[in-house]
Write a protein that holds these residues in place. Structure first.
Motif, PDB file in Angstrom:
ATOM      1  N   TYR A  54       4.776   6.610  10.496  1.00  0.00           N
ATOM      2  CA  TYR A  54       5.072   5.380   9.752  1.00  0.00           C
ATOM      3  C   TYR A  54       3.785   4.742   9.245  1.00  0.00           C
ATOM      4  O   TYR A  54       3.687   4.347   8.080  1.00  0.00           O
ATOM      5  CB  TYR A  54       5.835   4.386  10.641  1.00  0.00           C
ATOM      6  N   PHE A  55       2.781   4.625  10.106  1.00  0.00           N
ATOM      7  CA  PHE A  55       1.543   3.951   9.707  1.00  0.00           C
ATOM      8  C   PHE A  55       0.707   4.798   8.752  1.00  0.00           C
ATOM      9  O   PHE A  55      -0.033   4.252   7.928  1.00  0.00           O
ATOM     10  CB  PHE A  55       0.748   3.536  10.944  1.00  0.00           C
ATOM     11  N   LYS A  56       0.838   6.106   8.824  1.00  0.00           N
ATOM     12  CA  LYS A  56       0.197   6.945   7.815  1.00  0.00           C
ATOM     13  C   LYS A  56       0.814   6.668   6.449  1.00  0.00           C
ATOM     14  O   LYS A  56       0.108   6.492   5.450  1.00  0.00           O
ATOM     15  CB  LYS A  56       0.356   8.423   8.175  1.00  0.00           C
ATOM     16  N   ALA A  57       2.144   6.627   6.419  1.00  0.00           N
ATOM     17  CA  ALA A  57       2.847   6.338   5.160  1.00  0.00           C
ATOM     18  C   ALA A  57       2.504   4.944   4.659  1.00  0.00           C
ATOM     19  O   ALA A  57       2.243   4.740   3.466  1.00  0.00           O
ATOM     20  CB  ALA A  57       4.359   6.474   5.370  1.00  0.00           C
ATOM     21  N   LEU A  58       2.482   3.980   5.569  1.00  0.00           N
ATOM     22  CA  LEU A  58       2.205   2.592   5.190  1.00  0.00           C
ATOM     23  C   LEU A  58       0.797   2.448   4.613  1.00  0.00           C
ATOM     24  O   LEU A  58       0.577   1.712   3.644  1.00  0.00           O
ATOM     25  CB  LEU A  58       2.379   1.690   6.410  1.00  0.00           C
ATOM     26  N   THR A  59      -0.151   3.156   5.192  1.00  0.00           N
ATOM     27  CA  THR A  59      -1.528   3.106   4.699  1.00  0.00           C
ATOM     28  C   THR A  59      -1.619   3.630   3.274  1.00  0.00           C
ATOM     29  O   THR A  59      -2.339   3.074   2.429  1.00  0.00           O
ATOM     30  CB  THR A  59      -2.452   3.926   5.619  1.00  0.00           C
ATOM     31  N   ILE A  60      -0.849   4.672   2.989  1.00  0.00           N
ATOM     32  CA  ILE A  60      -0.822   5.222   1.624  1.00  0.00           C
ATOM     33  C   ILE A  60      -0.190   4.224   0.665  1.00  0.00           C
ATOM     34  O   ILE A  60      -0.694   4.001  -0.444  1.00  0.00           O
ATOM     35  CB  ILE A  60      -0.063   6.562   1.615  1.00  0.00           C
ATOM     36  N   LEU A  61       0.902   3.600   1.082  1.00  0.00           N
ATOM     37  CA  LEU A  61       1.580   2.619   0.217  1.00  0.00           C
ATOM     38  C   LEU A  61       0.701   1.397  -0.051  1.00  0.00           C
ATOM     39  O   LEU A  61       0.682   0.866  -1.164  1.00  0.00           O
ATOM     40  CB  LEU A  61       2.884   2.151   0.866  1.00  0.00           C
ATOM     41  N   GLU A  62      -0.017   0.942   0.972  1.00  0.00           N
ATOM     42  CA  GLU A  62      -0.720  -0.333   0.868  1.00  0.00           C
ATOM     43  C   GLU A  62      -2.134  -0.230   0.294  1.00  0.00           C
ATOM     44  O   GLU A  62      -2.567  -1.126  -0.422  1.00  0.00           O
ATOM     45  CB  GLU A  62      -0.769  -1.010   2.243  1.00  0.00           C
ATOM     46  N   CYS A  63      -2.879   0.818   0.627  1.00  0.00           N
ATOM     47  CA  CYS A  63      -4.260   0.888   0.130  1.00  0.00           C
ATOM     48  C   CYS A  63      -4.618   2.231  -0.484  1.00  0.00           C
ATOM     49  O   CYS A  63      -5.794   2.483  -0.792  1.00  0.00           O
ATOM     50  CB  CYS A  63      -5.252   0.521   1.224  1.00  0.00           C
ATOM     51  N   SER A  64      -3.608   3.106  -0.633  1.00  0.00           N
ATOM     52  CA  SER A  64      -3.825   4.439  -1.216  1.00  0.00           C
ATOM     53  C   SER A  64      -4.851   5.254  -0.442  1.00  0.00           C
ATOM     54  O   SER A  64      -5.475   6.166  -0.986  1.00  0.00           O
ATOM     55  CB  SER A  64      -4.262   4.320  -2.684  1.00  0.00           C
ATOM     56  N   GLY A  65      -5.038   4.921   0.839  1.00  0.00           N
ATOM     57  CA  GLY A  65      -5.969   5.663   1.672  1.00  0.00           C
ATOM     58  C   GLY A  65      -7.430   5.334   1.435  1.00  0.00           C
ATOM     59  O   GLY A  65      -8.316   5.964   2.010  1.00  0.00           O
ATOM     60  N   GLU A  66      -7.689   4.325   0.597  1.00  0.00           N
ATOM     61  CA  GLU A  66      -9.074   3.971   0.270  1.00  0.00           C
ATOM     62  C   GLU A  66      -9.778   3.314   1.455  1.00  0.00           C
ATOM     63  O   GLU A  66      -9.179   2.541   2.196  1.00  0.00           O
ATOM     64  CB  GLU A  66      -9.107   3.000  -0.913  1.00  0.00           C
TER      65      GLU A  66
END
Length: 202
Positions: A54-66
């Motif tokens: 979930y938090f991996k997905a959320l990180t991608i949604l929120e900051c694009s992994g930057e």
């Protein structure tokens, strides 16, 4: 001659490494998350007993992994907080007019800014008892996951990721109508698709 041969080997090895590691704009959001946050997310979620996918997905949604994640000023939140300060609105969450009158405009803008890899709103610093800088510093992911656990951990432990994503994005569970009110209508479907991708890797 031997020295030249060694130099050529080093250059070739460096080229191979360069080609195998995605760099800059060519790196996908998933690749950036893996490089910048995946190990940290898995470690923290192991401690909190929360789903890392979930938090991996959320990180991608929120900051694009930057990394570092950019801050994002939210004008609509700022306007609401100003209304509370000016007595035009009774309160906003835990904030009352009496409290807001003590705050400078600069502080109010920070409260109305989202910070760190999970883009946590500045006003959440108060219940977390941390500074704005800590929301975007070296331990930002830990503070963000801690906030999520306190706020909607029960949904995460039930595997109710739809409501978890909705609460993270809007502050509330999905309405009784069943129609999400996220800013991006694809926010939840995109998050669920990413979770399934990560879970299928295990």
């Amino acid at each position: 001659m031997k020295r030249l041969f060694v130099i050529i080997l080093v250059i070739l090895a460096a080229y191979v490494v360069y080609k195998r590691i995605p760099w800059g704009k060519d790196m996908s959001r998933v690749e950036k998350m893996r490089l910048n946050y995946e190990a940290e997310i898995e470690s923290i979620c192991g401690e909190f007993q929360l789903p890392a996918s979930y938090f991996k997905a959320l990180t991608i949604l929120e900051c694009s992994g930057e990394k570092p994640a950019l801050t994002r000023f939210e004008p609509h939140v700022y306007e609401v907080l100003l209304d509370v300060k000016n007595g035009q609105r009774g309160r906003y969450g835990r904030f009352t007019t009496q409290q807001m009158e003590l705050l400078s405009d600069e502080t109010i803008k920070k409260l109305a800014t989202s910070w760190g890899p999970l883009q946590i709103m500045g006003y959440h610093c108060i219940p977390l008892d941390i500074t704005f800088e800590q929301l975007s510093g070296n331990h930002a992911m830990r503070f963000a996951i801690s906030w999520a656990e306190q706020t909607y951990g029960k949904y995460l432990r039930k595997g109710d990721f739809e409501n978890a994503f909705h609460i993270h994005n809007t502050g509330r569970p999905i309405p009784e109508s069943g129609i999400p009110t996220t800013y991006d209508p694809n926010y939840i479907p995109n998050g669920i698709a990413l979770i399934k991708m990560f879970e299928n890797e295990n």
